[in-house]
Motif scaffolding. Structure first.
Motif, PDB file in Angstrom:
ATOM      1  N   LYS A 210       0.846  -1.188   0.000  1.00 33.10           N
ATOM      2  CA  LYS A 210       0.000   0.000   0.000  1.00 33.10           C
ATOM      3  C   LYS A 210       0.883   1.240   0.000  1.00 33.10           C
ATOM      4  N   ILE A 211       0.610   2.135  -0.944  1.00 30.32           N
ATOM      5  CA  ILE A 211       1.389   3.372  -1.058  1.00 30.32           C
ATOM      6  C   ILE A 211       0.413   4.535  -1.021  1.00 30.32           C
ATOM      7  N   ALA A 212       0.398   5.246   0.078  1.00 41.21           N
ATOM      8  CA  ALA A 212      -0.524   6.366   0.252  1.00 41.21           C
ATOM      9  C   ALA A 212       0.128   7.364   1.199  1.00 41.21           C
ATOM     10  N   LEU A 320       0.267  -3.658  -6.019  1.00 37.76           N
ATOM     11  CA  LEU A 320       0.413  -2.307  -5.480  1.00 37.76           C
ATOM     12  C   LEU A 320      -0.963  -1.669  -5.340  1.00 37.76           C
ATOM     13  N   GLY A 321      -1.268  -1.176  -4.144  1.00 37.17           N
ATOM     14  CA  GLY A 321      -2.546  -0.524  -3.899  1.00 37.17           C
ATOM     15  C   GLY A 321      -2.351   0.792  -3.176  1.00 37.17           C
ATOM     16  N   GLY A 322      -3.453   1.455  -2.859  1.00 40.32           N
ATOM     17  CA  GLY A 322      -3.389   2.760  -2.208  1.00 40.32           C
ATOM     18  C   GLY A 322      -3.698   3.877  -3.187  1.00 40.32           C
ATOM     19  N   GLN A 323      -4.013   5.050  -2.652  1.00 43.53           N
ATOM     20  CA  GLN A 323      -4.503   6.153  -3.476  1.00 43.53           C
ATOM     21  C   GLN A 323      -3.494   6.615  -4.519  1.00 43.53           C
ATOM     22  N   ARG A 357      -6.833  -4.783  -7.905  1.00 47.43           N
ATOM     23  CA  ARG A 357      -8.107  -4.792  -8.607  1.00 47.43           C
ATOM     24  C   ARG A 357      -9.290  -4.578  -7.674  1.00 47.43           C
ATOM     25  N   THR A 358      -9.056  -4.727  -6.370  1.00 45.81           N
ATOM     26  CA  THR A 358     -10.141  -4.512  -5.420  1.00 45.81           C
ATOM     27  C   THR A 358     -10.309  -3.035  -5.060  1.00 45.81           C
ATOM     28  N   GLY A 359      -9.343  -2.207  -5.449  1.00 45.01           N
ATOM     29  CA  GLY A 359      -9.459  -0.768  -5.247  1.00 45.01           C
ATOM     30  C   GLY A 359      -9.707  -0.393  -3.796  1.00 45.01           C
TER      31      GLY A 359
END
Length: 387
Positions: A210-212, A320-323, A357-359
């Protein structure tokens, strides 16, 4: 499994695990799958039907004579309250027993308000969502928090951005209103669980990053979440970034990856962003070259640390997820550039580095999955049916 164990509800939990894939089956198919006596399977199926965990699913194709009845897992037998509480927002959802979201709400909420205010607001939103879905009670509650959590107790453990939360009895606070069980974990661990369950159920080795506002990771090894000895495995944001000894981190150290490559650090290097991560994202979306270049450079810094993780853990998928990831393809490009160049060819030969993909739903899906893994485990099901 000895025949002496097959009485009442004992062993029905194992049968339910076979049925959680949603596929309708007959009693005869279950006898063949389990190797148990037909009378034993029949007793367990009847008990699960009585408790609503299985439901009739029509008739199978007949091979002569009366068509046999089929049964399937019933995900509407109960609901879970799932909450993903971040540094500046909270997402609360009600899901069924297959982790399908029935109702969801997201709102701005600062974690610095403290545990009582944040958890009370979460409970209020949960009550409203339960009313929307026509349910009054939940079978369990899952909560993700933006800091280290001692999973065995559900208590935050010296979280750097959560004043007043250290050691707070989060499960006790929530269970006083909703009852138990209440399970709590780090938000990135739950994102890893959510993405794995919803998108990559057949992948045994996955790393979710997660990168936010901060940077963290959740590790799936052997198909299960790896929490480590004290539950802080995957604390990627506080690994030393190369050549960053002068950058102060909010954890008290200097040179942490989060201090040079998380959203606030990037925004501070883009004059037009004015230090705002939201404005940084807007600039990237608008095609601002300076912002895009800084985000890609941050991706390279993250890639330097991830390259070591890939060599150490050998995942087949890095998500990779996060805003920031959602908004900036250039960040993904920067990560890929370095990881593929620096990791061993054997580790990267079939490695996929992808965006989530789960956003925004990853956290609540993971919170629900965590609860479902617990309450639908064979041990828990057998204990419930024995009452």
């Amino acid at each position: 499994m000895g025949e002496s164990m097959i009485t009442g509800g004992a062993g029905a939990g194992v049968l339910l695990q076979l049925m959680r894939d949603g596929r309708p089956r007959t009693r005869a198919e279950l006898v063949q799958l389990t190797g148990l006596a037909r009378s034993t399977v029949g007793a367990r199926v009847d008990l699960l039907l009585h408790k609503g965990l299985l439901a009739p699913a029509g008739e199978a194709v007949s091979t002569g004579g009366r068509p046999p009845a089929t049964f399937a897992f019933n995900p509407s037998a109960g609901v879970v309250l799932a909450a993903d509480i971040g540094a500046t927002h909270a997402t609360v959802a009600v899901t069924d027993l297959a982790a399908q979201v029935l109702a969801q709400r997201e709102e701005t909420m600062s974690i610095t308000l403290g545990p009582r205010a944040v958890l009370d607001r979460m409970l209020q939103i949960g009550a409203e969502l339960l009313a929307e879905t026509g349910h009054r009670t939940v079978v369990g509650t899952g909560i993700g928090l933006p800091g280290p959590v001692e999973h065995s107790t559900g208590k935050p453990n010296n979280p750097p951005i959560m004043p007043g939360w250290d050691g707070y009895d989060v499960p006790g606070h929530v269970a006083a209103v909703l009852g138990g069980p209440v399970l709590v974990d780090n938000d990135v661990n739950l994102m890893a669980l959510g993405e794995h369950a919803a998108v990559y159920p057949g992948v045994d080795h996955l790393l979710f990053v997660k990168i936010a506002t901060g940077i963290g990771s959740g590790i799936i090894t052997g198909g299960s979440l790896h929490r480590g000895a004290q539950g802080v495995a995957g604390d990627l944001g506080h690994v030393q970034a190369m050549g960053s000894q002068a950058d102060a981190c909010r954890c008290g150290n200097v040179g942490c990856l989060e201090a040079v490559a998380a959203g606030p650090a990037i925004a501070a290097r883009v004059p037009a962003a004015g230090g705002s991560v939201t404005e940084l994202i807007n600039l990237v979306r608008a095609g601002d070259v300076v912002a895009a270049n800084e985000v890609r450079a941050a991706g390279r810094r993250i890639g330097e640390v991830l390259a070591a993780c890939v060599s150490l853990l050998n995942p087949s998928v890095v998500v990779l997820g996060g805003q920031l990831v959602i908004a900036a393809e250039s960040l993904l490009a920067g990560v890929r550039e370095v990881v593929y160049a620096r990791s061993l060819p054997l580790a990267t030969g079939s490695l996929q580095i992808l965006t989530a993909r789960t956003g925004a739903q990853a956290g609540v899906l993971g919170a629900a999955t965590m609860v479902l893994q617990h309450i639908l485990s064979p041990t828990e099901i057998d204990a419930r049916l024995a009452v």
